[in-house]
Design an enzyme around this catalytic site. Structure first.
Site: not given
Length: 413
Positions: A171, A302, A337
């Site tokens: 990620c 994030h 996400h």
């Protein structure tokens, strides 16, 4: 990378943006979605969710791959590759460059991903379990290699003098891809770079996060005291990087300058973030960019919306920036996400924030968790003059990547 004959490193700027997301297709729709605080959350339809107590996600809707993919057979490309190629085409068109002019120049394509074509793997495994391996589709098997996410861009745009790399650092991969492209253009190894990330929603990843207890029941609420976790998303973000000299010579619009980046991998834990390592990565990025902490105007975190990530990241931010850190937002509140596309889409959001002079909000927010203690710009975008913006990308396995972008004020190269 070697300096390739250039006396000094070149300045690198962003001149094109391509977006496939759950809140908008293309840079203009994405910009409007960020300004409006739009939400891509909805019930998941792309795979069977029977047996899950809750199954919201941020799917891409109204995506017509044939609008953007003109030379390759769409049916031979997996969904993540379709997103990647489409975003690259959008970015090139947004940059206002004739791709024919760049075919004779050395270039780089770097695309980050978490899952590659795991949606196709889902179907292959399902067929194997139900009917045996002899019933697995050869066509789906041909679509699976993750290298196609970058190679297909080269094929679609008919670029032959390019290095095409797919970066699998989970990620944080979009930021890794940006750093790789920045180095290549800065050193002169490449005259341009198409950088970003892409992933498509799949049952495997959703199920994994669900079993970890990190899927939110309805919406993603980063930094909120009542946050319950992530929503899985999908999409792609691709940025065009070129030297400042090249951009000025062709009269290109410059969204932002890439100032530098930092990478590290602590290997602390398979899924848990490490505060010291996250803080160190931010410090590395600041040092690489030649930026002091008090010069950063905004942090795109994030910000997954899980208990552990948000507290760890917020504490690391205060460790680096002090008791009054810059405003710290999470675009995942809007787009979910998106795995390997996450930091690439956030980087695009940062570039737009600089150019358009606004800060996107962290939506779904009621009360900030005292353990996070950041100004996350709750629910409504605000106008702001931004000179330096930091984009955080954190990943499983302790893979961290932080990119610094700056406003280009017309100072000559």
């Amino acid at each position: 990378m070697a300096e390739s004959g250039h006396a000094s490193p070149r300045r690198v700027v962003i001149t094109g943006l391509g977006v496939v997301s759950s809140i908008g297709m293309g840079v203009d729709e994405f910009r409007r979605g960020l300004r409006a605080g739009s939400s891509g959350a909805k019930p998941i339809t792309v795979f069977d969710v029977e047996g899950f107590d809750h199954a919201n996600g941020c799917e891409v809707e109204d995506f017509d791959p044939e609008r953007w993919i003109r030379h390759l057979a769409v049916e031979h490309l997996g969904r993540a590759t379709q997103y990647s190629v489409a975003a690259a085409r959008m970015a090139i068109e947004d940059a206002g460059v004739s791709i024919a002019d760049w075919r004779s120049l050395p270039g780089l394509i770097s695309i980050g991903t978490t899952d590659g074509e795991s949606r196709d793997l889902d179907h292959l495994v399902e067929a194997e379990i139900a009917h045996g391996p002899e019933h697995m589709s050869p066509e789906l098997a041909r679509r699976v290699p993750a290298g196609r996410l970058s190679a297909a861009i080269a094929q679609e745009l008919q670029l032959s003098d390019v290095e095409a790399v797919t970066i699998p650092t989970a990620c944080a991969a979009g930021n890794y891809a940006l750093g790789y492209g920045y180095d290549a253009v800065r050193s002169g190894d490449a005259e341009y770079a198409l950088c970003g990330g892409a992933d498509a929603m799949c049952r495997k990843t959703f199920s994994g996060f669900y079993r970890l207890g990190t899927i939110a029941p309805d919406r993603c609420r980063p930094f909120d005291v009542d946050r319950k976790g992530i929503l899985t998303g999908e999409g792609a973000g691709v940025l065009v990087l070129e030297s400042l000299e090249s951009a000025l010579a062709r009269g290109a619009r410059i969204y932002a300058e890439v100032l530098g980046y930092g990478l590290n991998c602590d290997a602390y834990h398979q899924v848990a973030p490490n505060q010291d390592s996250v803080g160190r990565c931010m410090q590395l990025a600041l040092e690489n960019a030649g930026v002091k902490a008090d010069q950063v105007d905004l942090i795109s975190a994030h910000g997954t919306g899980t208990k552990a990530n948000d507290v760890t990241e917020a504490r690391a931010i205060r460790e680096v920036f002090g008791s009054r850190p810059p405003r710290t937002i999470s675009m995942k509140s809007m787009i979910g996400h998106t795995m390997g596309a996450a930091s690439a889409l956030s980087a695009i959001g940062c570039a737009l924030a600089i150019t358009e002079k606004f800060i996107p909000p962290t939506i779904n927010h009621t009360t900030t968790d005292p353990e996070c203690d950041v100004d996350c710009v709750p629910n409504v975008a605000i106008e702001a003059e931004l000179k330096v913006v930091q984009n955080n990308g954190l990943a499983f396995g302790g893979n961290n990547a932080v990119v610094l972008l700056g406003r280009y004020d017309g100072v000559p190269a």
